[in-house]
Design a protein around this motif. Structure first.
Motif, PDB file in Angstrom:
ATOM      1  N   HIS A 262       0.813  -1.223   0.000  1.00 44.84           N
ATOM      2  CA  HIS A 262       0.000   0.000   0.000  1.00 44.84           C
ATOM      3  C   HIS A 262       0.843   1.267   0.000  1.00 44.84           C
ATOM      4  O   HIS A 262       1.536   1.563   0.954  1.00 44.84           O
ATOM      5  CB  HIS A 262      -0.955   0.062   1.192  1.00 44.84           C
ATOM      6  CG  HIS A 262      -1.940   1.186   1.070  1.00 44.84           C
ATOM      7  ND1 HIS A 262      -3.089   1.081   0.321  1.00 44.84           N
ATOM      8  CD2 HIS A 262      -1.934   2.451   1.547  1.00 44.84           C
ATOM      9  CE1 HIS A 262      -3.750   2.231   0.354  1.00 44.84           C
ATOM     10  NE2 HIS A 262      -3.068   3.077   1.089  1.00 44.84           N
TER      11      HIS A 262
ATOM     12  N   GLU B  33      -8.458   2.667  -3.517  1.00 47.56           N
ATOM     13  CA  GLU B  33      -8.814   2.637  -2.093  1.00 47.56           C
ATOM     14  C   GLU B  33     -10.151   3.346  -1.936  1.00 47.56           C
ATOM     15  O   GLU B  33     -10.200   4.562  -1.774  1.00 47.56           O
ATOM     16  CB  GLU B  33      -7.712   3.316  -1.288  1.00 47.56           C
ATOM     17  CG  GLU B  33      -7.902   3.187   0.204  1.00 47.56           C
ATOM     18  CD  GLU B  33      -6.680   3.668   0.975  1.00 47.56           C
ATOM     19  OE1 GLU B  33      -5.963   4.560   0.481  1.00 47.56           O
ATOM     20  OE2 GLU B  33      -6.466   3.152   2.087  1.00 47.56           O
TER      21      GLU B  33
ATOM     22  N   HIS C 202     -12.801   3.539   1.959  1.00 47.77           N
ATOM     23  CA  HIS C 202     -11.869   4.101   2.938  1.00 47.77           C
ATOM     24  C   HIS C 202     -12.710   4.202   4.212  1.00 47.77           C
ATOM     25  O   HIS C 202     -13.574   3.347   4.451  1.00 47.77           O
ATOM     26  CB  HIS C 202     -11.342   5.450   2.428  1.00 47.77           C
ATOM     27  CG  HIS C 202     -10.160   5.946   3.191  1.00 47.77           C
ATOM     28  ND1 HIS C 202     -10.264   6.919   4.172  1.00 47.77           N
ATOM     29  CD2 HIS C 202      -8.850   5.588   3.150  1.00 47.77           C
ATOM     30  CE1 HIS C 202      -9.056   7.128   4.693  1.00 47.77           C
ATOM     31  NE2 HIS C 202      -8.184   6.341   4.096  1.00 47.77           N
TER      32      HIS C 202
ATOM     33  N   HIS D 122      -9.768  -1.430   5.687  1.00 48.88           N
ATOM     34  CA  HIS D 122     -10.701  -0.307   5.881  1.00 48.88           C
ATOM     35  C   HIS D 122     -12.177  -0.681   6.050  1.00 48.88           C
ATOM     36  O   HIS D 122     -12.928   0.051   6.697  1.00 48.88           O
ATOM     37  CB  HIS D 122     -10.620   0.725   4.735  1.00 48.88           C
ATOM     38  CG  HIS D 122      -9.488   1.677   4.847  1.00 48.88           C
ATOM     39  ND1 HIS D 122      -9.440   2.675   5.796  1.00 48.88           N
ATOM     40  CD2 HIS D 122      -8.337   1.789   4.142  1.00 48.88           C
ATOM     41  CE1 HIS D 122      -8.312   3.361   5.657  1.00 48.88           C
ATOM     42  NE2 HIS D 122      -7.613   2.836   4.658  1.00 48.88           N
TER      43      HIS D 122
ATOM     44  N   HIS E 242      -3.192  -3.253   4.173  1.00 48.16           N
ATOM     45  CA  HIS E 242      -2.496  -2.412   5.168  1.00 48.16           C
ATOM     46  C   HIS E 242      -3.336  -2.245   6.436  1.00 48.16           C
ATOM     47  O   HIS E 242      -4.064  -1.286   6.584  1.00 48.16           O
ATOM     48  CB  HIS E 242      -2.107  -1.061   4.553  1.00 48.16           C
ATOM     49  CG  HIS E 242      -3.230  -0.189   4.072  1.00 48.16           C
ATOM     50  ND1 HIS E 242      -4.149  -0.595   3.115  1.00 48.16           N
ATOM     51  CD2 HIS E 242      -3.594   1.068   4.405  1.00 48.16           C
ATOM     52  CE1 HIS E 242      -5.004   0.381   2.901  1.00 48.16           C
ATOM     53  NE2 HIS E 242      -4.712   1.399   3.669  1.00 48.16           N
TER      54      HIS E 242
ATOM     55  N   ARG F  92     -10.746   0.151  12.414  1.00 52.64           N
ATOM     56  CA  ARG F  92      -9.899   0.219  11.214  1.00 52.64           C
ATOM     57  C   ARG F  92      -8.845  -0.891  11.212  1.00 52.64           C
ATOM     58  O   ARG F  92      -8.372  -1.301  10.168  1.00 52.64           O
ATOM     59  CB  ARG F  92      -9.267   1.620  11.145  1.00 52.64           C
ATOM     60  CG  ARG F  92      -8.103   1.796  10.201  1.00 52.64           C
ATOM     61  CD  ARG F  92      -8.532   1.719   8.765  1.00 52.64           C
ATOM     62  NE  ARG F  92      -7.382   1.743   7.885  1.00 52.64           N
ATOM     63  CZ  ARG F  92      -6.668   0.676   7.526  1.00 52.64           C
ATOM     64  NH1 ARG F  92      -6.981  -0.520   7.999  1.00 52.64           N
ATOM     65  NH2 ARG F  92      -5.651   0.800   6.697  1.00 52.64           N
TER      66      ARG F  92
ATOM     67  N   ASP G  92       2.068   1.848   4.016  1.00 54.03           N
ATOM     68  CA  ASP G  92       1.152   3.000   4.082  1.00 54.03           C
ATOM     69  C   ASP G  92       1.904   4.284   4.428  1.00 54.03           C
ATOM     70  O   ASP G  92       1.398   5.106   5.183  1.00 54.03           O
ATOM     71  CB  ASP G  92       0.046   2.710   5.138  1.00 54.03           C
ATOM     72  CG  ASP G  92      -1.165   3.615   4.968  1.00 54.03           C
ATOM     73  OD1 ASP G  92      -1.266   4.323   3.951  1.00 54.03           O
ATOM     74  OD2 ASP G  92      -2.022   3.625   5.876  1.00 54.03           O
TER      75      ASP G  92
HETATM   76 ZN   LIG Z   1      -5.673   3.274   3.879  1.00 52.28          ZN
END
Ligand SMILES: [Zn+2]
Length: 343
Positions: A20, A114, A141, A185, A206, A217, A274
């Motif tokens: 990511h 994403e 997201h 996500h 990620h 998350r 990320d």
């Molecule tokens: Zn993200």
């Protein structure tokens, strides 16, 4: 050279797959400066010996809903152009193309999305973006959209609903076209629904363990096991390591890796760095405050802030007692297996 140095050099030379990287939005923002990838990102990628990365298209709120599709197309166009200009990176759409790029000494880039906002409510667009080279998609997201709901940056509070009807159609179409669905996500209900609907190996590009940073998350132990049971891989995230600054360390990052491996085995964990600081430092303090209010204040790991720091992780994994075989799987082998299987 000491034995440890030799070991480090050997492991470092194997390369890293990062699942990511928020590169396309930055290339789009700097579209007036051709060559920005070669100038600002390539040196760090090369210093970190990154072999393959997933570049994720993300659409900022201000372009929603009407301009999402157009901005996504332009982000992809910039990525393609910048890779070509650099002569050191290539967009890849299949495992064979990855092998060809690596054989030519180039970094392989895969395109993801994403959040399904650029698809709107039009399934045909999924196929259009496939033609442009996008091979992965995460449905959301943090914000909800026409397909699903995002997990919140708190222990609970997202919608109890899973996917919308459109979201279910989208998942089916992804399975049909061979687009990899990324479970990072999405809210817990949507996560379970996608797992139960799909047959292919699930991945999470990620995300970290709620065990150390308890927000929706991230992933509960039960969710981690659902990925492990199906032979999937989870990419450990460098900016969701802890809510506290002092705890956002390379050691805590490795704690997440160790925790995931402890639950589902070493074959279930990879890297999804990320890296985000390059975007964050360009924002005004108002924009930074807005992010903290909406999601969370990002806590960057001082010695793992960009791709040039990847060797620090190699050293840390050695220090923490991982075997050479385990380190190779975490940095490269596990994602490589997924790409070979799913692309
Ligand atoms: Zn993200």
């Amino acid at each position: 050279m000491t034995a440890t140095d030799a070991r480090f050099e050997k492991l470092r030379s194997l390369g890293v797959i990062d699942f990511h990287f928020d590169l396309p939005m930055e290339l789009y923002a700097k579209r007036g400066s051709p060559g920005i990838f070669a100038k600002s990102f390539l040196p760090e990628l090369e210093a970190g010996n990154i072999s393959i990365f997933v570049a994720a298209v993300y659409i900022e709120d201000r372009y929603l809903p009407d301009k999402a599709s157009e901005v996504a197309r332009e982000q992809i166009a910039r990525l393609v152009a910048e890779a070509e200009l650099s002569k050191k990176a290539a967009i890849c759409r299949s495992y064979r193309e990855i092998e060809a790029a690596r054989g030519a000494g180039e970094i392989a880039i895969l395109i993801s999305m994403e959040g399904a906002e650029p698809i709107g409510q039009d399934l045909e667009r999924l196929g259009e973006f496939y033609k442009l080279g996008r091979r992965l998609i995460g449905l959301t997201h943090a914000r909800p959209n026409a397909a699903a709901h995002g997990g919140v940056f708190a222990p609970s509070g997202s919608s109890p609903e899973g996917l919308t009807d459109f979201g279910r159609d989208l998942v089916k179409e992804c399975e049909r076209l061979g687009i990899i669905i990324d479970l990072a996500h999405i809210n817990p209900a949507g996560f379970e629904e996608i797992i139960s609907m799909t047959k292919r190996t699930p991945i999470v590009s990620h995300s970290n363990a709620r065990r150390f940073y308890d927000i929706e998350r991230n992933m509960s132990d039960a969710q981690i096991k659902m990925i492990g049971e199906r032979g999937g891989v989870i990419g450990a995230n460098s900016i969701l390591v802890s809510s506290r600054k002092g705890e956002s360390t390379l050691d805590r990052y490795v704690d997440h890796i160790e925790h995931i491996a402890g639950l589902i085995g070493i074959n279930g964990v990879g890297i999804g760095f990320d890296f985000f600081e390059f975007l964050y430092v360009q924002w005004s303090s108002d924009e930074q405050r807005e992010l903290a209010a909406k999601l969370a204040e990002p806590q960057f790991i001082p010695d793992l802030k960009n791709h040039s720091h990847a060797p620090n992780l190699v050293r840390k994994l050695i220090e923490r007692g991982f075997s050479d075989g385990d380190i190779e799987k975490i940095l490269f082998g596990n994602w490589d297996r997924i790409l070979r299987e799913l692309l």
